[in-house]
Design an enzyme around this catalytic site. Structure first.
Site, PDB file in Angstrom:
ATOM      1  N   CYS A   1      30.284  39.288  40.041  1.00  0.00           N
ATOM      2  CA  CYS A   1      31.517  38.996  40.781  1.00  0.00           C
ATOM      3  C   CYS A   1      31.898  37.689  40.598  1.00  0.00           C
ATOM      4  O   CYS A   1      31.247  37.198  39.613  1.00  0.00           O
ATOM      5  CB  CYS A   1      31.010  39.526  41.990  1.00  0.00           C
ATOM      6  SG  CYS A   1      29.909  38.404  43.142  1.00  0.00           S
TER       7      CYS A   1
ATOM      8  N   ASN B   1      28.976  35.252  43.319  1.00  0.00           N
ATOM      9  CA  ASN B   1      27.453  35.780  43.106  1.00  0.00           C
ATOM     10  C   ASN B   1      26.910  35.421  44.562  1.00  0.00           C
ATOM     11  O   ASN B   1      25.618  35.219  44.466  1.00  0.00           O
ATOM     12  CB  ASN B   1      26.851  35.289  42.071  1.00  0.00           C
ATOM     13  CG  ASN B   1      25.387  35.668  41.795  1.00  0.00           C
ATOM     14  OD1 ASN B   1      24.452  34.979  41.653  1.00  0.00           O
ATOM     15  ND2 ASN B   1      25.146  37.083  42.207  1.00  0.00           N
TER      16      ASN B   1
ATOM     17  N   CYS C   1      28.506  37.280  47.524  1.00  0.00           N
ATOM     18  CA  CYS C   1      29.009  38.378  48.143  1.00  0.00           C
ATOM     19  C   CYS C   1      28.627  39.732  47.714  1.00  0.00           C
ATOM     20  O   CYS C   1      27.716  40.604  48.123  1.00  0.00           O
ATOM     21  CB  CYS C   1      30.527  38.442  48.927  1.00  0.00           C
ATOM     22  SG  CYS C   1      30.558  36.826  49.732  1.00  0.00           S
ATOM     23  N   ARG C   2      29.413  40.140  46.797  1.00  0.00           N
ATOM     24  CA  ARG C   2      29.363  41.507  46.442  1.00  0.00           C
ATOM     25  C   ARG C   2      28.334  41.757  45.201  1.00  0.00           C
ATOM     26  O   ARG C   2      27.519  42.825  45.338  1.00  0.00           O
ATOM     27  CB  ARG C   2      30.845  41.849  45.657  1.00  0.00           C
ATOM     28  CG  ARG C   2      32.071  42.022  46.533  1.00  0.00           C
ATOM     29  CD  ARG C   2      33.166  42.114  45.869  1.00  0.00           C
ATOM     30  NE  ARG C   2      33.425  40.704  45.167  1.00  0.00           N
ATOM     31  CZ  ARG C   2      34.709  40.316  44.625  1.00  0.00           C
ATOM     32  NH1 ARG C   2      35.449  41.299  44.038  1.00  0.00           N
ATOM     33  NH2 ARG C   2      34.662  38.949  43.977  1.00  0.00           N
ATOM     34  N   SER C   3      28.019  41.011  44.335  1.00  0.00           N
ATOM     35  CA  SER C   3      27.211  41.145  43.325  1.00  0.00           C
ATOM     36  C   SER C   3      25.620  41.263  43.595  1.00  0.00           C
ATOM     37  O   SER C   3      24.781  41.764  43.212  1.00  0.00           O
ATOM     38  CB  SER C   3      27.281  40.377  41.898  1.00  0.00           C
ATOM     39  OG  SER C   3      27.311  38.875  42.253  1.00  0.00           O
TER      40      SER C   3
ATOM     41  N   ASP D   1      37.191  41.916  47.271  1.00  0.00           N
ATOM     42  CA  ASP D   1      36.342  40.518  47.639  1.00  0.00           C
ATOM     43  C   ASP D   1      36.179  40.425  49.202  1.00  0.00           C
ATOM     44  O   ASP D   1      37.606  40.522  49.831  1.00  0.00           O
ATOM     45  CB  ASP D   1      37.000  39.323  47.037  1.00  0.00           C
ATOM     46  CG  ASP D   1      36.342  38.140  47.234  1.00  0.00           C
ATOM     47  OD1 ASP D   1      35.187  37.942  48.082  1.00  0.00           O
ATOM     48  OD2 ASP D   1      36.633  37.047  46.593  1.00  0.00           O
TER      49      ASP D   1
HETATM   50  P1  4NP Z   1      31.877  37.176  45.689  1.00  0.00           P
HETATM   51  O1  4NP Z   1      32.566  36.493  46.898  1.00  0.00           O
HETATM   52  O2  4NP Z   1      32.557  37.050  44.361  1.00  0.00           O
HETATM   53  O3  4NP Z   1      31.891  38.736  46.198  1.00  0.00           O
HETATM   54  O4  4NP Z   1      30.762  36.597  45.758  1.00  0.00           O
HETATM   55  C1  4NP Z   1      33.408  35.380  46.829  1.00  0.00           C
HETATM   56  C2  4NP Z   1      32.306  34.387  47.461  1.00  0.00           C
HETATM   57  C3  4NP Z   1      32.800  32.871  47.341  1.00  0.00           C
HETATM   58  C4  4NP Z   1      33.970  32.718  46.754  1.00  0.00           C
HETATM   59  C5  4NP Z   1      34.718  33.494  46.307  1.00  0.00           C
HETATM   60  C6  4NP Z   1      34.370  34.902  46.119  1.00  0.00           C
HETATM   61  N1  4NP Z   1      34.428  31.288  46.738  1.00  0.00           N
HETATM   62  O5  4NP Z   1      35.636  30.823  46.470  1.00  0.00           O
HETATM   63  O6  4NP Z   1      33.782  30.428  47.207  1.00  0.00           O
END
Ligand code: 4NP
Length: 140
Positions: free
Chosen positions: A3, A6, A8-10, A113
């Site tokens: 994702c 790295n 939240c989702r992955s 997201d």
């Molecule tokens: P992820 O979510 O891609 O599911 O891990 C996010 C976590 C942090 C950020 C964006 C998306 N960020 O902009 O810090």
């Protein structure tokens, strides 16, 4: 499992796929990474940790890392959460063999997201769980 951050989702996808693979006795190596470098070295987002824990899965020991070209050599499948992850990963592919390894976890839709909406973590867990179950049914 890839994702953006790295965190939240992955990490959820790694934990869920590992859990389901273990349940089915599949000796699969599963890992996760992000295409963005903001959170390298950190653990997963506490909302992902809590959601996974509520489903009996511990993802708290995972450490955020960046997706790298060498992942194309290490892994048979690169599963991405959304179209932006897809284009970021495909931009790093060196050849057709690399390109063929990359697919959306949910095939015809994205895992959104949840970073800016606490209420999305549980629905995202379910989406990822369904995607993992379908992947296992296809490839086990
Ligand atoms: P992820 O979510 O891609 O599911 O891990 C996010 C976590 C942090 C950020 C964006 C998306 N960020 O902009 O810090």
């Amino acid at each position: 499992m890839v994702c953006l951050g790295n965190i939240c989702r992955s990490p959820l996808a790694e934990g869920i796929m590992q859990h389901l693979a273990d349940e089915q006795g599949l000796d699969w190596e599963i890992d996760s990474a992000g295409t963005g470098d903001w959170h390298i070295g950190q653990g997963p987002d506490r909302r992902s940790v809590r959601t996974a824990r509520q489903h009996g899965i511990d993802i708290s020991k995972q450490v955020c890392r960046l997706f790298s070209v060498s992942d194309f050599d290490t892994f048979d499948h690169i599963l991405v959460m959304d179209k932006s992850n897809l284009s970021n990963v495909l931009a790093m592919a060196r050849n057709d063999e690399d390109v063929k390894k990359v697919e959306l976890l949910l095939i015809d839709k994205i895992v959104p997201d949840p970073y800016f909406d606490d209420a999305q973590f549980e629905p995202v867990f379910k989406l990822i769980e369904n995607g993992c179950r379908e992947f296992i049914a296809r490839y086990k």
